[in-house]
Design a protein around this motif. Structure first.
Motif, PDB file in Angstrom:
ATOM      1  N   GLU A 184      93.869  46.385   5.444  1.00  0.00           N
ATOM      2  CA  GLU A 184      92.676  47.512   5.171  1.00  0.00           C
ATOM      3  C   GLU A 184      91.535  46.899   4.616  1.00  0.00           C
ATOM      4  O   GLU A 184      90.398  47.291   5.291  1.00  0.00           O
ATOM      5  CB  GLU A 184      93.236  48.473   3.852  1.00  0.00           C
ATOM      6  CG  GLU A 184      92.242  49.556   3.489  1.00  0.00           C
ATOM      7  CD  GLU A 184      92.447  50.234   2.285  1.00  0.00           C
ATOM      8  OE1 GLU A 184      91.620  50.789   1.628  1.00  0.00           O
ATOM      9  OE2 GLU A 184      93.696  50.216   1.920  1.00  0.00           O
ATOM     10  N   ILE A 185      91.459  45.782   4.050  1.00  0.00           N
ATOM     11  CA  ILE A 185      90.382  45.066   3.581  1.00  0.00           C
ATOM     12  C   ILE A 185      89.760  44.281   4.756  1.00  0.00           C
ATOM     13  O   ILE A 185      88.750  44.365   5.025  1.00  0.00           O
ATOM     14  CB  ILE A 185      90.725  44.002   2.684  1.00  0.00           C
ATOM     15  CG1 ILE A 185      91.097  44.894   1.161  1.00  0.00           C
ATOM     16  CG2 ILE A 185      89.456  43.139   2.152  1.00  0.00           C
ATOM     17  CD1 ILE A 185      91.645  43.823   0.317  1.00  0.00           C
ATOM     18  N   LYS A 187      90.323  45.027   8.179  1.00  0.00           N
ATOM     19  CA  LYS A 187      89.716  46.022   9.044  1.00  0.00           C
ATOM     20  C   LYS A 187      88.398  46.451   8.317  1.00  0.00           C
ATOM     21  O   LYS A 187      87.397  46.670   9.430  1.00  0.00           O
ATOM     22  CB  LYS A 187      90.591  47.436   9.251  1.00  0.00           C
ATOM     23  CG  LYS A 187      91.983  46.900  10.022  1.00  0.00           C
ATOM     24  CD  LYS A 187      92.672  47.985  10.157  1.00  0.00           C
ATOM     25  CE  LYS A 187      93.954  47.716  11.334  1.00  0.00           C
ATOM     26  NZ  LYS A 187      94.849  48.882  11.434  1.00  0.00           N
ATOM     27  N   SER A 188      88.320  46.764   7.184  1.00  0.00           N
ATOM     28  CA  SER A 188      86.821  47.177   6.641  1.00  0.00           C
ATOM     29  C   SER A 188      85.825  45.939   6.943  1.00  0.00           C
ATOM     30  O   SER A 188      84.842  46.262   7.253  1.00  0.00           O
ATOM     31  CB  SER A 188      87.226  47.359   5.135  1.00  0.00           C
ATOM     32  OG  SER A 188      85.732  47.909   4.597  1.00  0.00           O
ATOM     33  N   THR A 189      86.252  44.852   6.704  1.00  0.00           N
ATOM     34  CA  THR A 189      85.490  43.772   7.000  1.00  0.00           C
ATOM     35  C   THR A 189      85.130  43.561   8.226  1.00  0.00           C
ATOM     36  O   THR A 189      83.814  43.295   8.588  1.00  0.00           O
ATOM     37  CB  THR A 189      86.348  42.285   6.437  1.00  0.00           C
ATOM     38  OG1 THR A 189      86.374  42.414   5.164  1.00  0.00           O
ATOM     39  CG2 THR A 189      85.301  41.168   6.721  1.00  0.00           C
ATOM     40  N   GLU A 191      84.350  45.989  10.462  1.00  0.00           N
ATOM     41  CA  GLU A 191      83.281  46.923  10.759  1.00  0.00           C
ATOM     42  C   GLU A 191      82.134  46.396  10.094  1.00  0.00           C
ATOM     43  O   GLU A 191      81.141  46.493  10.929  1.00  0.00           O
ATOM     44  CB  GLU A 191      83.829  48.165   9.964  1.00  0.00           C
ATOM     45  CG  GLU A 191      84.831  49.018  10.303  1.00  0.00           C
ATOM     46  CD  GLU A 191      85.460  50.321   9.940  1.00  0.00           C
ATOM     47  OE1 GLU A 191      84.473  50.606   8.816  1.00  0.00           O
ATOM     48  OE2 GLU A 191      86.672  50.939  10.217  1.00  0.00           O
ATOM     49  N   LEU A 192      82.262  45.851   8.758  1.00  0.00           N
ATOM     50  CA  LEU A 192      80.960  45.328   8.186  1.00  0.00           C
ATOM     51  C   LEU A 192      80.257  44.106   9.005  1.00  0.00           C
ATOM     52  O   LEU A 192      79.184  44.304   9.434  1.00  0.00           O
ATOM     53  CB  LEU A 192      81.247  45.058   6.841  1.00  0.00           C
ATOM     54  CG  LEU A 192      81.578  46.036   5.860  1.00  0.00           C
ATOM     55  CD1 LEU A 192      81.568  45.510   4.466  1.00  0.00           C
ATOM     56  CD2 LEU A 192      80.316  46.967   5.623  1.00  0.00           C
ATOM     57  N   GLU A 400      79.704  42.144  -3.819  1.00  0.00           N
ATOM     58  CA  GLU A 400      79.469  43.178  -3.149  1.00  0.00           C
ATOM     59  C   GLU A 400      77.943  43.309  -3.070  1.00  0.00           C
ATOM     60  O   GLU A 400      77.212  43.817  -2.336  1.00  0.00           O
ATOM     61  CB  GLU A 400      80.076  44.303  -3.560  1.00  0.00           C
ATOM     62  CG  GLU A 400      81.492  44.525  -3.144  1.00  0.00           C
ATOM     63  CD  GLU A 400      82.450  45.694  -3.760  1.00  0.00           C
ATOM     64  OE1 GLU A 400      83.265  46.138  -3.096  1.00  0.00           O
ATOM     65  OE2 GLU A 400      81.847  46.391  -4.807  1.00  0.00           O
TER      66      GLU A 400
END
Length: 457
Positions: A184-185, A187-189, A191-192, A400
Motif C-alpha cells: 500500500e505504501i 503504490k501510494s509512493t 502515485e506521488l 512528510e
C-alpha cells in the motif's frame, strides 16, 4: 543354627530395604534457576504474577480471519496428526504394560493316534496352563510408571507442537498484513512520484530543468515499481507457507486490514516457576527424566529374585487300551530365580540407565534455560519496538512536511531534482521502517505468548 538365623535376618532386612527403595516415586522438579527471564521481567507495565500464557489462543488472537486459519491448521496439519498418533502408540504400550499384572493363560490340546500290532492306540491331552509373575520389588510397577511417563511425554509433545503451530500461523499471518501495508505504501509512493515526474517533465519542456533530471526521476520511479513486484512475490510466498501449515494446496489467504497486537493491560511474563507447568516442551523434557528414573529402578530390580507361579489343569489320557479312559490332570509349581552371574550385564544395564538419567537432567536444564532466553528476547523485542514506534511516527510526520515543502519549491523552480528525490526516498524508507517496526512488536507479542507456554489450549 544361630549363624543361619543371622543370615536369614540379614537377607530379609536387605530385601525389605530393597523393596522400600524400589517403591520410591519420582518427585517433580519444583524450582528454576534464579533470574530465569533476565532483567527484562522487571520492566514497567507488566504484572509479575499474571502470565499471558493463561489466555487461550482464541482470547489472545482476536482477528476472526486468523482464528479461522489457526482452527483449520490444528485440524489438518499433518505433523500434528503424527504427534497424535504417537500418543495412541504410547497409550497402547501403557495398556500392554498394565496387562502384565495379570496371569498368562494358554490352552494347547494335543491328540495322537497309533496302530501297533493290530491295536489302535489313542492319546489326548487337554491342558489349561496358567503362569503368573507377582510384581516383586515393584518390577512391573516401575515398568508401568515408566510407560505412563512416556505416554505423558507424547501428550506434552503434541501440546508443544500445537503451540508452535499456532505461533507459526500467527507470525506468517501478520507477515502477510505488513506486506500488504508495504504494498500500500509503495503504490501510494508510485502515485506521488508520478506527479513529481510530470512536474519535472513540464519544467524540462520550458527549459527550467535538464532532461537528465527527468531520466533520473524516471529511473527512481521504475525502481519503486520493481519493489512493488518484489513485495507481491513475497506475499505469494508467505501465502504458500501458510497453506503448507494448513496442509492444503496453494491459494489466496483471506485476511484483515493491517493492525498489530497489543498485549492486554496487566498481562506479562508471570512467575518463572510457572514455566514448568505452562510450557509443554519443558514438561516433556521432565517426563524423560521421570522415565529414566523408573528405568534405573527397573535395572536395580533385576538384581533381586523373580518369583514365578505356574499351574496346569486339564483332561488327559495316555493309556494304551482301546477305551482310553480320561483322567484329571492337576499340577502346580512355584519357582524363585536369583541372578548370580550374568557376565556383568546387570551392572552394565544399571550404569547405562543412570547415564541416561543424567543426560535427561542435562537436556531438561537446557530446555528450561532456552525457554527463559526466549521469554527474555520476546519481551525485549516487544517493548523496544513500542519505544521505537513513537520515534518513527515523529520521523514520518517530519519527512512528510519536508517532502511537501521540497515538492512545492520544485514546482516554482527553486530547488533541483536531487533534493526532491532525497525527500521522496527518505519518506518512503521511514514509512517502511515504521511498518516493519510495528510488525516486530507484533512478532514480539506472539513470541512472548508462545515462549510462556500459550497456544496449547
Amino acid at each position: 543354627m544361630k549363624k543361619t538365623n543371622i543370615i536369614l535376618c540379614l537377607t530379609a532386612t536387605l530385601l525389605l530395604t530393597a523393596c522400600a527403595s524400589l517403591k520410591e516415586k519420582y518427585k517433580p522438579v519444583d524450582s528454576v534457576p534464579a533470574n530465569l527471564f533476565g532483567e527484562t521481567q522487571s520492566l514497567s507495565g507488566f504484572d509479575s504474577k499474571t502470565s499471558a500464557a493463561n489466555l487461550s489462543w482464541k482470547e489472545f488472537f482476536t482477528d476472526h480471519n486468523l482464528q479461522a486459519l489457526i482452527a483449520e491448521g490444528l485440524e489438518n496439519n499433518l505433523n500434528l496428526n503424527d504427534a497424535q498418533l504417537k500418543i495412541q502408540e504410547a497409550e497402547t504400550s501403557l495398556a500392554s504394560t498394565r496387562l502384565q499384572y495379570f496371569p498368562t493363560v494358554s490352552l494347547s490340546p494335543q491328540a495322537g493316534y497309533t496302530r501297533f500290532d493290530g491295536e489302535d492306540l489313542k492319546t489326548y491331552n487337554i491342558p489349561l496352563t496358567v503362569n503368573w509373575e507377582p510384581s516383586l520389588f515393584s518390577r512391573i510397577k516401575n515398568k508401568k510408571l515408566q510407560a505412563e511417563a512416556y505416554r505423558n511425554q507424547a501428550s506434552d509433545a503434541e501440546i508443544a507442537m500445537r503451540s508452535q503451530l499456532v505461533g507459526n500461523i500467527a507470525k506468517a499471518y501478520y507477515q502477510l498484513l505488513v506486506l500488504d501495508r508495504e504494498l500500500e505504501i509503495m503504490k501510494s509512493t508510485v502515485e506521488l512520484w508520478n506527479k513529481s515526474l510530470d512536474t519535472q517533465r513540464a519544467l524540462a519542456q520550458y527549459g527550467k530543468a535538464y532532461s537528465t533530471s527527468v531520466n533520473q526521476m524516471e529511473a527512481s520511479l521504475l525502481g519503486v515499481k520493481a519493489q512493488v513486484v518484489d513485495v507481491e512475490l513475497q506475499i505469494s510466498e508467505v501465502e504458500n507457507t501458510i497453506c503448507i501449515l494448513l496442509s492444503k494446496t496453494p491459494q489466496h489467504i483471506v485476511r484483515s486490514a493491517w493492525h498489530h497486537i497489543d498485549l492486554p493491560a496487566g498481562l506479562g511474563t508471570g512467575v518463572p516457576l510457572t514455566l514448568i507447568s505452562n510450557r509443554a516442551d519443558v514438561r516433556s523434557a521432565e517426563r524423560v527424566i521421570e522415565a529414566a528414573f523408573y528405568g534405573v529402578k527397573q535395572a536395580k530390580a533385576a538384581f533381586y529374585p523373580t518369583l514365578t507361579l505356574s499351574g496346569t489343569i486339564g483332561w488327559t489320557n495316555n493309556s494304551l487300551t482301546y477305551v482310553n479312559p480320561g483322567q484329571i490332570l492337576l499340577d502346580a509349581l512355584g519357582s524363585l530365580t536369583q541372578p548370580i552371574f550374568m557376565q556383568g550385564r546387570l551392572k552394565a544395564q544399571l550404569k547405562l540407565s543412570e547415564l541416561q538419567q543424567a543426560e535427561a537432567k542435562n537436556a531438561y536444564m537446557q530446555t528450561l534455560l532456552q525457554a527463559g532466553n526466549e521469554v527474555n528476547q520476546a519481551l525485549t523485542l516487544y517493548q523496544k519496538s513500542l519505544e521505537k514506534d513513537a520515534i518513527y511516527k515523529q520521523q514520518v510526520a517530519v519527512l512528510e512536511q519536508a517532502y511537501a515543502g521540497t515538492h512545492e519549491l520544485m514546482n516554482h523552480g527553486k530547488t533541483n531534482y536531487i533534493e526532491v528525490l532525497t525527500a521522496q526516498e527518505s519518506l518512503l524508507n521511514a514509512q517502511l521502517s515504521e511498518a516493519i517496526n510495528l510488525y516486530n512488536s507484533t512478532q514480539g507479542a506472539i513470541a512472548l505468548y508462545i515462549a510462556l507456554g500459550g497456544g496449547g489450549k
